[in-house]
Design a protein around this motif. Sequence first.
Motif, PDB file in Angstrom:
ATOM      1  N   CYS A  28      14.524  30.228  13.865  1.00  0.00           N
ATOM      2  CA  CYS A  28      13.314  29.511  14.316  1.00  0.00           C
ATOM      3  C   CYS A  28      12.579  30.315  15.381  1.00  0.00           C
ATOM      4  O   CYS A  28      11.339  30.292  15.428  1.00  0.00           O
ATOM      5  N   HIS A  30      11.615  21.369  18.993  1.00  0.00           N
ATOM      6  CA  HIS A  30      12.264  21.773  17.739  1.00  0.00           C
ATOM      7  C   HIS A  30      13.771  21.895  17.905  1.00  0.00           C
ATOM      8  O   HIS A  30      14.264  22.418  18.907  1.00  0.00           O
ATOM      9  N   VAL A  65      12.175  26.055   9.423  1.00  0.00           N
ATOM     10  CA  VAL A  65      10.807  25.773   9.870  1.00  0.00           C
ATOM     11  C   VAL A  65       9.918  26.950   9.438  1.00  0.00           C
ATOM     12  O   VAL A  65      10.403  28.067   9.302  1.00  0.00           O
ATOM     13  N   THR A  99      11.968  18.028  12.603  1.00  0.00           N
ATOM     14  CA  THR A  99      11.286  18.737  13.685  1.00  0.00           C
ATOM     15  C   THR A  99      10.725  20.024  13.061  1.00  0.00           C
ATOM     16  O   THR A  99      11.192  20.420  11.992  1.00  0.00           O
ATOM     17  N   PRO A 100       9.750  20.684  13.695  1.00  0.00           N
ATOM     18  CA  PRO A 100       9.226  20.438  15.036  1.00  0.00           C
ATOM     19  C   PRO A 100       8.351  19.193  15.118  1.00  0.00           C
ATOM     20  O   PRO A 100       7.717  18.817  14.139  1.00  0.00           O
TER      21      PRO A 100
END
Length: 236
Positions: free
Chosen positions: A40, A103, A110, A162-163
């Motif tokens: 991430c 996050h 992501v 998430t984020p």
Amino acid sequence: MFSPSGATAIVLAAGSGQRLGGWVPKQFLELAGKPLFCHCLDVFESSPAIGSVVLVAPSVPFDWQGRRYSKVRAVVVGGQTRSQSVELGLAALPEGTEVVLVHDAARPLVNVDLIESLIQALAPPFDGAVPGVPLEDAIKKVGADGEIQAGLSRDRVWRVQTPQAFFRQPLEISLRKARRLCPDPPDCSQMLTEAGYRVRMVAGDRLNLKVTRPADLRLAELFLQERARRAGGEGL
Ligand code: CTP
Ligand code: MG
């Protein structure tokens, strides 16, 4: 409305990974060639919407493996609960931050498009925008003995990822209120909605899984390999 320097991402990597088990917290396990939490960080590094990153880490030293992240402005030690870790990350936000993305480091899939769509969706009258996917399985309430007690409606029920993007002030105020009302909420959006703020759901990515149990590690690895194989390296 947005700071010209972009949003700040708070990356939560201070958990102990009890459900996954093992000696090493899951965010530091090797996944598709690098530590899980670095996936991430690489995405935030390449996202034009993100100006800076605050990494919330455990108190034990961890191995960066020589990686350099120009956007990581602070590394702070996390707390006992996820929301305490969020609070400690918020305390280290760079000056001028107006938009915050929170996050889970445990979500390595992501991607830049998802970040972009969250930032686009974050506008009054909403105080937050979070990604999610509608439920597809039938939902049952089950007794301690395993017997099904009731079928629950999945109509308009979403799984949240998430984020999660928020304006800074509502997030800070909700966290303070949550200390009294709801000490360990499952996610930040719940703190905001319980404090009376408005949060919008946007289409998430079905592959943006959270590594929680051992099988998730294998799935995440397969998805990351597939993503890397495809041209452009974004999404499946
Ligand atoms: N997290 C954190 N601080 C905590 C608890 C969790 O920063 N006190 C982070 C985790 O590192 C993870 C994210 O929040 O990236 C989501 O939490 P979860 O998936 O529950 O991770 P763990 O709490 O580590 O796992 P478990 O609940 O199985 O112990
Ligand atoms: Mg946890």
